[in-house]
Design a protein around this motif. Structure first.
Motif, mmCIF file in Angstrom:
data_model
loop_
_atom_site.group_PDB
_atom_site.id
_atom_site.type_symbol
_atom_site.label_atom_id
_atom_site.label_comp_id
_atom_site.label_asym_id
_atom_site.label_seq_id
_atom_site.Cartn_x
_atom_site.Cartn_y
_atom_site.Cartn_z
ATOM 1 N N GLU A 1 -0.215 -0.098 1.753
ATOM 2 C CA GLU A 1 0.172 0.243 3.119
ATOM 3 C C GLU A 1 1.584 -0.198 3.466
ATOM 4 N N SER A 2 2.357 -0.595 2.469
ATOM 5 C CA SER A 2 3.676 -1.151 2.756
ATOM 6 C C SER A 2 4.738 -0.100 3.056
ATOM 7 N N ASN B 1 -0.412 5.993 -0.265
ATOM 8 C CA ASN B 1 -1.706 6.670 -0.373
ATOM 9 C C ASN B 1 -1.595 8.182 -0.262
#
Length: 164
Positions: free
Chosen positions: A67-68, A73
Motif C-alpha cells: 500500500e506504499s 496491487n
C-alpha cells in the motif's frame, strides 16, 4: 495526426472524457477501462481517419503488492499502436487488479496480439479472455509462477537442475 487530434476524434466518437488522456509524460497516453478496450481498439483500427494497422507492442507491468504507492496491487497493460500509412502512434494503458489481472484479447483485431498476449500471460500472469491459444510461450509448460511479477520467488531447482 497528433495526440490531441486523435484524442479529440476519440472523444467525439465515444463521448467527452470517456477515456482519460494523460499528457504529463513525454509520451502521452489514453487510460482505457478493460471493458472498453475491444470497442476502442476496433474503432482505432477500422476508422479510415486513424487506421491503426499495427499493434507494435503489448507490455505488462506488475506495480507490486502493498500500500506504499498509489498504483500498488494493480497491473498495467500498455499497448503501442501505429498507423503505418499515416505515420502516427498512440499509447493506451489499461489498469487491472493485481489479484485478478484479466483483459480482453485483441488477437482477433491484430495478429501480433497473439504472441504479445502469450508473453504477458507467461511472464506476468495476465489472463486474456477470448484468446485463441493462451499458453506459455517462453517458459516450459510445467514452470511454476510468473517470473516478472514483483513477488516471484524462483524455485531452487527445475527438473534436478539448480537455478540459483
Amino acid at each position: 495526426m497528433t495526440f490531441p487530434e486523435i484524442n479529440t476524434l476519440i472523444q467525439s466518437q465515444f463521448g467527452a472524457d470517456t477515456f482519460v488522456a494523460n499528457t504529463a509524460n513525454p509520451q502521452p497516453f489514453l487510460i482505457v477501462p478493460a471493458d472498453r478496450l475491444v470497442e476502442l481498439c476496433s474503432f482505432l483500427r477500422n476508422d479510415e481517419r486513424l487506421f491503426f494497422d499495427l499493434l507494435a507492442c503489448v507490455t505488462a507491468i506488475d506495480n507490486g503488492p502493498g500500500e506504499s504507492k498509489p498504483d500498488a496491487n494493480t497491473m498495467d497493460m500498455i499497448y503501442n499502436l501505429t498507423s503505418i500509412p499515416y505515420e502516427h502512434d498512440l499509447m493506451l494503458r489499461v489498469t487491472v487488479p493485481r489479484n485478478a489481472p484479466v483483459v480482453p484479447s485483441l488477437a482477433h483485431l491484430w495478429r501480433t496480439a497473439d504472441w504479445h498476449e502469450r508473453e504477458a500471460f507467461d511472464l506476468v500472469g495476465v489472463q486474456f479472455t477470448n484468446h485463441p491459444d493462451l499458453r506459455r510461450i517462453l517458459l516450459p509448460t510445467d514452470w511454476v509462477g510468473h517470473p516478472l511479477r514483483t513477488d516471484y520467488v524462483e524455485e531452487e531447482q527445475y527438473h534436478g537442475i539448480k537455478t540459483k
